[in-house]
Design an enzyme around this catalytic site. Sequence first.
Site, PDB file in Angstrom:
ATOM      1  N   SER A 256       0.927  -1.062  -0.139  1.00 58.82           N
ATOM      2  CA  SER A 256      -0.058   0.114  -0.044  1.00 58.82           C
ATOM      3  C   SER A 256       0.811   1.122  -0.101  1.00 58.82           C
ATOM      4  O   SER A 256       2.000   1.178   0.274  1.00 58.82           O
ATOM      5  CB  SER A 256      -0.939  -0.161   1.290  1.00 58.82           C
ATOM      6  OG  SER A 256       0.179   0.097   2.261  1.00 58.82           O
ATOM      7  N   LYS A 257       0.320   2.263  -0.179  1.00 58.12           N
ATOM      8  CA  LYS A 257       1.092   3.524  -0.300  1.00 58.12           C
ATOM      9  C   LYS A 257       1.863   3.766   0.852  1.00 58.12           C
ATOM     10  O   LYS A 257       3.113   4.248   0.864  1.00 58.12           O
ATOM     11  CB  LYS A 257       0.095   4.724  -0.181  1.00 58.12           C
ATOM     12  CG  LYS A 257       0.831   6.152  -0.746  1.00 58.12           C
ATOM     13  CD  LYS A 257       0.582   6.245  -2.113  1.00 58.12           C
ATOM     14  CE  LYS A 257       1.215   7.470  -2.570  1.00 58.12           C
ATOM     15  NZ  LYS A 257       1.902   7.460  -3.973  1.00 58.12           N
ATOM     16  N   ARG A 258       1.441   3.174   2.139  1.00 56.66           N
ATOM     17  CA  ARG A 258       2.305   3.383   3.432  1.00 56.66           C
ATOM     18  C   ARG A 258       3.627   2.396   3.363  1.00 56.66           C
ATOM     19  O   ARG A 258       4.382   2.582   4.041  1.00 56.66           O
ATOM     20  CB  ARG A 258       1.397   3.197   4.550  1.00 56.66           C
ATOM     21  CG  ARG A 258       0.880   4.508   5.354  1.00 56.66           C
ATOM     22  CD  ARG A 258       0.311   4.135   6.555  1.00 56.66           C
ATOM     23  NE  ARG A 258      -0.753   3.118   6.468  1.00 56.66           N
ATOM     24  CZ  ARG A 258      -0.633   1.967   7.191  1.00 56.66           C
ATOM     25  NH1 ARG A 258       0.244   1.753   7.956  1.00 56.66           N
ATOM     26  NH2 ARG A 258      -1.439   1.073   7.075  1.00 56.66           N
ATOM     27  N   LYS A 259       3.056   1.122   2.569  1.00 65.29           N
ATOM     28  CA  LYS A 259       4.234   0.202   2.985  1.00 65.29           C
ATOM     29  C   LYS A 259       4.969  -0.033   1.458  1.00 65.29           C
ATOM     30  O   LYS A 259       4.904  -1.011   0.871  1.00 65.29           O
ATOM     31  CB  LYS A 259       3.418  -1.113   3.239  1.00 65.29           C
ATOM     32  CG  LYS A 259       2.927  -0.936   4.703  1.00 65.29           C
ATOM     33  CD  LYS A 259       2.279  -2.347   5.061  1.00 65.29           C
ATOM     34  CE  LYS A 259       1.113  -2.205   5.776  1.00 65.29           C
ATOM     35  NZ  LYS A 259       0.302  -3.372   5.208  1.00 65.29           N
ATOM     36  N   ASP A 266       8.833   9.107  -6.109  1.00 66.46           N
ATOM     37  CA  ASP A 266       8.794   9.251  -4.876  1.00 66.46           C
ATOM     38  C   ASP A 266      10.356   8.822  -4.278  1.00 66.46           C
ATOM     39  O   ASP A 266      10.742   9.592  -3.344  1.00 66.46           O
ATOM     40  CB  ASP A 266       7.660   8.787  -3.922  1.00 66.46           C
ATOM     41  CG  ASP A 266       6.406   9.339  -4.271  1.00 66.46           C
ATOM     42  OD1 ASP A 266       6.207  10.534  -4.522  1.00 66.46           O
ATOM     43  OD2 ASP A 266       5.348   8.548  -4.109  1.00 66.46           O
TER      44      ASP A 266
END
Length: 492
Positions: A256-259, A266
């Site tokens: 996910s974006k967080r992981k 980025d």
Amino acid sequence: MGSEVRVRLAPSPTGYLHVGGARTALFNWLFAKSKDGRFILRIEDTDRSRYQEGAVQEILESLRWLGLDWDEGPEVGGDYGPYFQSERTETYKSHAEQLIETGHAYRCFCTPDRLQKLREEQEKAKLPNVSGYDRHCRNLSTEVGQSLLAVKKPHVIRLKIPFNRTVDFHDLIRGEIAYETDSLDDLVLLKSDGFPTYHLANVVDDHMMRISHILRGDEWISSTPKHVLIYEAFGWEPPTFAHMPVILSPDGGKLSKRKGAASVMDYKKAGYLPQALFNFLALLGWSPGDDREKMSREEITEIFSLDRVTPKAAVFDEKKLEWMNGMYMRETSVDSILRDVVRMWVDQGIVARETTTDDPYLRTVVSLLKDRSRTVNELAESATYFFRDPESYEEKAIKKHFKGNAAVTLKSLCEILQQSDSFDHQVLEEVYRAQAETLEIGVGKLIHPTRLAVTGVSYGPGLFELLEALGKENVLRRMKRAVEWLESHQDR
Ligand code: GLU
């Protein structure tokens, strides 16, 4: 000729190139290189509703930054541009029409509501397949079809999925794969707005662009039987398929974006080096067959093979990427990162806006910090004391290194340094060693308080190189300030 390896990356510009997409790009590129083949870039932009402004630019920039150049395409400004599907809609349309003529596709005038009703009726009648049902457009008489067409009734074009059959294909990574055709709906090839679906455009282009191998993420595997049936309907030989393993986060969940599901850009912004990301991505599903991990681009290109790509899920371990980047920081040249670092310092207000990269002091700072930084950003952020006197001292380090008679020690060092003509690091080291001997203490007892006094922190590059870089004036001023600080905090 016929055996030439031609692969493609076919991103949809619905978002940025994230690490999964970059891994797909990389494996295609590596496979092409290893086979003396060609890597083609095709932007699949026929779904206008999901089009995201700026995404194409970012995809191109990400690929260039990783060094994944594509080998052909329409010429744009002396360079190759990618192919764009949106420029080829007529081709897809005529191909869909062709399948109607050959009896492999049909016009479907059903609204979603009507289809749903038919499906319910079919279930009641226990017919195995809704399109086998006689009220379905697949079975419409030519006359009715013609009359609906004459009044311009909106319609899509669907593929006639053969009934009661198995469709199988060989996957280079997963082996034999088979699907029952009855589990597939008659798929839409051309939408009512005249735009092709992903399936039609993808197959037509892969055929027309003579793609020999399709290497894509395994989320596409369920599309493959449909594609095989489209190839079959056209009478074309399908390419060879290889579906690459899914990439999971270390806890086993989806990325996910967080992981870690960040975009390639980025990572660039976070100060990662392209050669490190290249190396790291290559190991997401592929391995060299031994325990080598840090491998150069050339080494990987030389030995990459699909035989060593596993179907097992790969794990995206951000910590490992950080570690790997640190190793690449050590071998990267000052020149290759200097501009980025200086830009960050300018942004942080640490150096003046007009600062240029030819200032030798800046080069020294970068070369002193480079080997101990995991990312370019970490380097830039840890350099403050090279430009400003410390405003405070690290709490934990105070207890360790500013204890006992640190003030006296620093004062005596100041006097000795004041008299030293040279501030060369070797000379400084001798001075420190001699003083340690005189005081009959370990030289560390002098090094640590000095470091804390001049930088405010307890870690950093070798002290003597650091002192040489800062210069006599700065060093003495900072040490004297530390002495004052210590004297005013004596009762601590
Ligand atoms: N356009 C699809 C994507 O966004 C292409 C999938 C494929 O490689 O066939 O990934």
